[in-house]
Scaffold this motif. Structure first.
Motif, PDB file in Angstrom:
ATOM      1  N   THR B  73       0.834  -1.204   0.000  1.00 22.18           N
ATOM      2  CA  THR B  73       0.000   0.000   0.000  1.00 22.18           C
ATOM      3  C   THR B  73       0.866   1.250   0.000  1.00 22.18           C
ATOM      4  O   THR B  73       0.630   2.196  -0.756  1.00 22.18           O
ATOM      5  CB  THR B  73      -0.926   0.022   1.223  1.00 22.18           C
ATOM      6  OG1 THR B  73      -1.656  -1.203   1.287  1.00 22.18           O
ATOM      7  CG2 THR B  73      -1.896   1.186   1.161  1.00 22.18           C
ATOM      8  N   ALA B  74       1.873   1.239   0.843  1.00 23.69           N
ATOM      9  CA  ALA B  74       2.768   2.399   0.916  1.00 23.69           C
ATOM     10  C   ALA B  74       3.490   2.604  -0.412  1.00 23.69           C
ATOM     11  O   ALA B  74       3.628   3.741  -0.884  1.00 23.69           O
ATOM     12  CB  ALA B  74       3.769   2.201   2.051  1.00 23.69           C
ATOM     13  N   GLU B  75       3.922   1.526  -1.021  1.00 28.49           N
ATOM     14  CA  GLU B  75       4.606   1.648  -2.323  1.00 28.49           C
ATOM     15  C   GLU B  75       3.657   2.189  -3.382  1.00 28.49           C
ATOM     16  O   GLU B  75       4.031   3.030  -4.202  1.00 28.49           O
ATOM     17  CB  GLU B  75       5.135   0.279  -2.752  1.00 28.49           C
ATOM     18  CG  GLU B  75       6.313  -0.227  -1.926  1.00 28.49           C
ATOM     19  CD  GLU B  75       6.767  -1.612  -2.383  1.00 28.49           C
ATOM     20  OE1 GLU B  75       7.074  -2.439  -1.524  1.00 28.49           O
ATOM     21  OE2 GLU B  75       6.788  -1.850  -3.609  1.00 28.49           O
ATOM     22  N   ALA B  79       4.143   5.681  -5.361  1.00 29.49           N
ATOM     23  CA  ALA B  79       4.291   5.670  -6.820  1.00 29.49           C
ATOM     24  C   ALA B  79       3.233   6.535  -7.483  1.00 29.49           C
ATOM     25  O   ALA B  79       3.513   7.283  -8.424  1.00 29.49           O
ATOM     26  CB  ALA B  79       4.204   4.234  -7.338  1.00 29.49           C
ATOM     27  N   ALA B  80       2.021   6.433  -6.998  1.00 27.54           N
ATOM     28  CA  ALA B  80       0.934   7.214  -7.597  1.00 27.54           C
ATOM     29  C   ALA B  80       1.183   8.702  -7.396  1.00 27.54           C
ATOM     30  O   ALA B  80       1.055   9.505  -8.330  1.00 27.54           O
ATOM     31  CB  ALA B  80      -0.404   6.810  -6.982  1.00 27.54           C
ATOM     32  N   PRO B 192       1.696  10.018   1.949  1.00 31.72           N
ATOM     33  CA  PRO B 192       1.892  10.342   0.532  1.00 31.72           C
ATOM     34  C   PRO B 192       3.312  10.057   0.036  1.00 31.72           C
ATOM     35  O   PRO B 192       3.504   9.812  -1.154  1.00 31.72           O
ATOM     36  CB  PRO B 192       1.583  11.844   0.455  1.00 31.72           C
ATOM     37  CG  PRO B 192       0.723  12.109   1.632  1.00 31.72           C
ATOM     38  CD  PRO B 192       1.142  11.159   2.692  1.00 31.72           C
ATOM     39  N   ASP B 193       4.293  10.099   0.925  1.00 26.82           N
ATOM     40  CA  ASP B 193       5.663   9.822   0.474  1.00 26.82           C
ATOM     41  C   ASP B 193       6.071   8.377   0.721  1.00 26.82           C
ATOM     42  O   ASP B 193       7.255   8.045   0.673  1.00 26.82           O
ATOM     43  CB  ASP B 193       6.655  10.792   1.137  1.00 26.82           C
ATOM     44  CG  ASP B 193       6.628  10.698   2.653  1.00 26.82           C
ATOM     45  OD1 ASP B 193       7.428  11.401   3.301  1.00 26.82           O
ATOM     46  OD2 ASP B 193       5.791   9.942   3.194  1.00 26.82           O
ATOM     47  N   GLY B 194       5.085   7.531   0.982  1.00 24.91           N
ATOM     48  CA  GLY B 194       5.347   6.100   0.982  1.00 24.91           C
ATOM     49  C   GLY B 194       5.841   5.515   2.287  1.00 24.91           C
ATOM     50  O   GLY B 194       6.360   4.402   2.303  1.00 24.91           O
ATOM     51  N   ARG B 195       5.714   6.222   3.390  1.00 21.71           N
ATOM     52  CA  ARG B 195       6.069   5.639   4.672  1.00 21.71           C
ATOM     53  C   ARG B 195       4.834   5.001   5.303  1.00 21.71           C
ATOM     54  O   ARG B 195       3.703   5.327   4.971  1.00 21.71           O
ATOM     55  CB  ARG B 195       6.618   6.713   5.603  1.00 21.71           C
ATOM     56  CG  ARG B 195       7.995   7.253   5.211  1.00 21.71           C
ATOM     57  CD  ARG B 195       8.402   8.409   6.108  1.00 21.71           C
ATOM     58  NE  ARG B 195       7.497   9.532   5.944  1.00 21.71           N
ATOM     59  CZ  ARG B 195       7.226  10.414   6.920  1.00 21.71           C
ATOM     60  NH1 ARG B 195       7.763  10.289   8.104  1.00 21.71           N
ATOM     61  NH2 ARG B 195       6.395  11.409   6.677  1.00 21.71           N
ATOM     62  N   LEU B 196       5.117   4.098   6.215  1.00 24.31           N
ATOM     63  CA  LEU B 196       4.056   3.544   7.049  1.00 24.31           C
ATOM     64  C   LEU B 196       4.266   4.082   8.461  1.00 24.31           C
ATOM     65  O   LEU B 196       5.329   3.873   9.052  1.00 24.31           O
ATOM     66  CB  LEU B 196       4.114   2.020   7.080  1.00 24.31           C
ATOM     67  CG  LEU B 196       3.572   1.277   5.864  1.00 24.31           C
ATOM     68  CD1 LEU B 196       3.868  -0.217   5.976  1.00 24.31           C
ATOM     69  CD2 LEU B 196       2.063   1.494   5.716  1.00 24.31           C
TER      70      LEU B 196
END
Lengths: 377, 503
Positions: B73-75, B79-80, B192-196
């Motif tokens: 989900t984070a990836e 990416a989006a 939004p920057d892909g962290r959890l």
């Protein structure tokens, strides 16, 4: 220490914030002072303003079970207002210490009799001042409301870092007609676990408190409701072991005594929490230990009452090492006492940057206290 | 601007429209992360996700992605966002306010594969669950231990925990047990920057701001919720249920105050009016008192002892308020049937109209009778039929406006009537939404509910969590500064004040 200046009303408090020049110290509200020894010292020594004149009952919509008050009102006065209409807010309901509503929110203060929930569970809306003295509101005055972000939750427990709450709206409940408690001598971990499970699942207990005071230990189960129900609950609980039943007045006396103990004025208070099932036996008392302890076995809150500040600082690290996994212990000391290097038992971790950004974004001019929270936010 | 990777992150919506030409590239990228089967790029398949349960507005997303783990989900989110898309979280899509409305330039991140109940700790009464776990499935799993997940919206057979968290969901039993925020200990979300990030942990230790309470109810505007530690509530040992038939909706609503004044805290007080009862009789062959213009469904629960007395006090309060008939559901089957009817009432209304719009507003409980009368007047003025089925115990109204979406005039009338009803709730000191959220539906009304300073404070909070305005834009809190909401509503004009819908 001279008494801090007193704000007559919200407008005056707001004016003080607006009048700040860049670089002026932040403003910190003063109520009873019970939170003055919590957390890290402020990054900049604040100007303290006594807000206890903001003490109006703004609206008590008793038939809607909703109460709005100014936050300089004392918590006991809030409860007395409700009691006159047969209602209560079952968080610290019997606290007699003159803690203000604002302090209960700012510190997210909780009761050892915690089966009814935390103050945030009853908070419907807040009105507060941002660092520029502007009035901001979140939530509202109805019992269900998901419009906008839950700003009251951000402010709860955050020691005025993100806003100075001037009014709060709570949902309240009908006050139980009767209270009671059943007390057990130290049962041991296994029987305590059985007691807690029974109390929670079968008896609808209002609280289960494990305590050690001086060289005595025990577990007290609290109940509230209509007389027939409380009677049955106490009788059923008493079957679980050798029990001593407390009268209603004795039960309330215990309840009040413990709630007052959890508030730090002249004595250090360690507080925190962990998984409820891990807590029995967390603070074993011994005849050589002068430290009293409390643990709420329904929700998992805990308290430690070291004899004095020196002992508190010396023992803190060891106490933390002996906590069950996942539990945390913070330490409040009376105003003026030397603070521990690590007053917070848990630091923010990965969300620290986010919290600091919240502080920087929501209070860019530094009008509000800073640096006291975990992570020195 | 074409060729500039970050060109679509900010600025007016039309710049995001250029993402369409790169959607295939993004789809390939996401497929490499989650698997080809879990990315929908075909327009016919994407059309399934053109709306949620708020069907007045529709907009097809660029892509729909189904990550299988929090890490995926984070990836996907990262990416989006890096590709300039907006991210719209979606659980089961049961939002009634357009919370999942997507459209040009958006990637729907659907959490329906995050279905793990990783831990069910009955001793501590907590569970660690994926955002895609269905509400009722969690309760079924917990029931084996004498526990349940208390928030029980009508959509609970399909609604997900992640959706419950996004909207701070309620349901009938929140009167006694509280809303979702009271049953969540900690939330994990993809930024939004892909962290959890976790808002906290399962311990009640406290210390600092209640980030968990802030994230709950944020309508997906902070990121995509992936997991949560939730609190489980003991099943009540005993339950009593009654129905009370009233000669008018106002009388039924007036009984609520009497019930609360009796000192009883019911588990639920639900009101259904004549139209709803008629729909239920058509759908489920249920029969009600012929003179009943409204029915209260009241439940008390808790310890067996004293429960009959509580029910008696409720019954007495109903009679004093003018109830024609008070009937206790003596068998479990009867109780179950009543709740089945209540929870399927919205579906039953499909017998009465092709489409319906379920509104969600809150007023003080003591004002319910007057407000219901006023709602009838609003509906009549706009020529709209309205049915009422709602959580009377909380003052949480659900006027259901019946219409045919093929008729633009009816659509316009429904929108106008909805707007007036919500303004009415605000005038009465209430709220725009008790449990459905603001979504897109009510975003135009937020400046009626909150001052400029309050909205600005909320915008600043949002900007910290989502600095690039990429998480569910155009929802929950209006963008300020005169900029149009950078979201999927570009295709929508305005009626009252002039909003149109895509038909």
């Amino acid at each position: 220490m001279s008494a801090p200046p007193r704000a007559a009303d919200e407008a005056e408090l707001a004016a003080r914030l607006r009048a700040r020049a860049p670089g002026d110290p932040p403003l910190m509200p003063w109520g009873s002072g019970c939170l003055s020894g919590r957390g890290y010292p402020p990054a900049t020594a604040p100007v303290t303003v006594d807000v206890r004149a903001l003490n109006r009952v703004v609206q008590h919509a008793a038939e809607d079970l909703v109460l709005t008050v100014e936050t300089g009102l004392s918590w006991p006065a809030l409860q007395a207002t409700l009691a006159r209409r047969g209602q209560w807010l079952p968080v610290l309901p019997f606290l007699s210490a003159p803690v203000t509503v604002g302090e209960v929110l700012a510190g997210d203060l909780r009761s050892p009799v915690a089966g009814y929930g935390a103050v945030g569970d009853y908070l419907l809306g807040v009105r507060f001042l941002n660092g520029r003295g502007e009035v901001v509101e979140g939530g509202g005055r109805v019992v269900k409301n998901v419009a906008g972000y839950a700003l009251g939750r951000l402010l709860t427990g955050s020691l005025d870092t993100f806003g100075l709450v001037t009014q709060a709206t709570f949902k309240v409940l009908p006050r139980p007609a009767e209270f009671g408690a059943v007390e057990f001598a130290d049962l041991g971990a296994e029987r305590t676990a059985t007691l807690v499970e029974t109390a929670a699942l079968r008896l609808a207990a209002g609280g289960v408190v494990a305590w050690s005071e001086r060289d005595r230990r025990g577990v007290t189960v609290f109940f509230g409701g209509d007389p027939a129900r409380v009677g049955w609950q106490m009788e059923s609980a008493a079957e679980l072991g050798t029990a001593h039943r407390l009268t209603s007045s004795a039960a309330l006396q215990r309840w009040r005594h413990w709630e007052d103990r959890t508030v730090s004025f002249r004595h250090p208070v360690g507080w925190g929490g962990g998984r409820p099932a891990d807590l029995p036996g967390t603070f074993p008392a011994s005849s050589s230990s002068p430290d009293d302890t409390l643990a709420d076995l329904l929700r998992g809150h805990l308290w430690w009452f070291p004899a004095d500040g020196e002992r508190a600082r010396a023992q803190l690290a060891g106490r933390r090492r002996r906590l069950p996994k996942g539990a945390h212990l913070h330490l409040d000391l009376p105003a003026g006492e030397q603070r521990p290097d690590a007053p917070w038992g848990r630091e923010p971790g990965a969300v620290l940057t986010l919290l600091k950004n919240l502080k920087h974004t929501l209070d860019p001019d530094g009008g509000l206290p800073a640096g006291r929270l975990p992570g020195r936010v | 601007m074409p060729g500039a990777p970050n060109a679509y992150r900010h600025g007016p919506h039309h710049q995001r429209a250029g993402l369409r030409v790169r959607a295939n590239r993004l789809a390939d990228l996401l497929a490499r992360r989650v698997g080809q089967d879990h990315v929908l790029a075909d327009s016919r398949l994407r059309a399934v996700y053109e709306s949620d349960a708020y069907t007045l507005e529709k907009a097809v997303p660029e892509l729909v992605v189904f990550p299988g783990t929090p890490e995926e989900t984070a990836e996907v989110v990262a990416a989006a966002v890096a590709a300039g898309a907006a991210v719209v979280p979606r659980g089961a899509g049961t939002s009634l306010a357009g919370g999942c409305l997507a459209g040009d330039g958006t990637v729907v991140v659907c959490t329906s594969r995050l279905t793990a109940i990783e831990t069910l700790d009955a001793v501590n009464r907590q569970a660690l669950v994926g955002a895609g776990v269905v509400n009722l499935e969690l309760t079924r799993a917990a029931r084996r231990h004498g526990l349940h997940f208390a928030p029980d919206p009508s959509s609970q057979p399909v609604a997900t925990i992640g959706g419950n968290i996004a909207n701070n969901s309620g349901g009938p039993h929140t009167l006694k047990y509280g809303v979702t925020a009271q049953h969540v200990a900690a939330v994990e979300w993809a930024t939004p920057d892909g962290r959890l990030l976790w808002s906290g942990d399962r311990s009640p230790a406290g210390g600092g701001a209640d980030l968990t309470g802030l994230v709950v109810g944020s309508e997906g505007t902070f990121g995509v919720v992936t997991r949560a530690w939730v609190r489980l509530t003991p099943e009540p040992p005993a339950v009593r249920t009654l129905t009370a038939a009233f000669p008018s909706t106002e009388a039924a609503a007036g009984a609520v105050s009497g019930i609360l004044a009796s000192g009883v805290t019911p588990a639920a007080v639900e009101l259904m009016d004549r139209r709803v009862l008629h729909a239920l009789s058509l759908a489920f062959s249920m029969s009600f008192s012929p003179r009943a213009e409204a029915l209260l469904l009241v439940e008390v629960d808790g310890l067996e002892i004293g429960l009959d007395d509580e029910l008696s006090r409720v019954a007495e309060a109903c009679r004093e308020a003018g109830a024609l008939l008070v009937t206790e559901a003596r068998e479990n089957a009867e109780r179950a049937r009543l709740w089945m009817a209540r929870k399927r009432a919205f579906g039953a209304l499909g017998r009465l109209a092709r489409n319906f719009c379920t509104q969600d507003g809150v007023v003080p409980r003591s004002r319910l009778p007057q407000v219901l009368t006023a709602i009838d007047a609003v509906a009549e003025r706009h020529g709209v039929a309205v049915a009422n089925v709602f959580h009377a115990g909380d003052g949480n109204l659900h006027p259901v406006l019946l219409y045919d979406e093929r008729n633009p005039a009816e659509v316009e009338a429904v929108l106008a009537a909805s707007y007036e009803i919500l303004e009415l709730c605000l005038r009465e000191g209430g709220s725009l939404t008790g449990e459905h959220g603001i979504g897109v539906e009510k975003i135009d009304l937020m400046d009626r509910a909150f001052s400029p300073a309050s909205l600005e404070y909320m915008r600043r909070v949002r900007a910290v969590f989502d600095p690039v305005s990429s998480c569910n834009p155009g929802k929950a809190v209006p963008a300020g500064g005169g900029c149009p909401d950078d979201g999927p509503r570009r295709a929508l004009g305005r009626v009252r004040p002039g909003r149109e819908v895509s038909l």
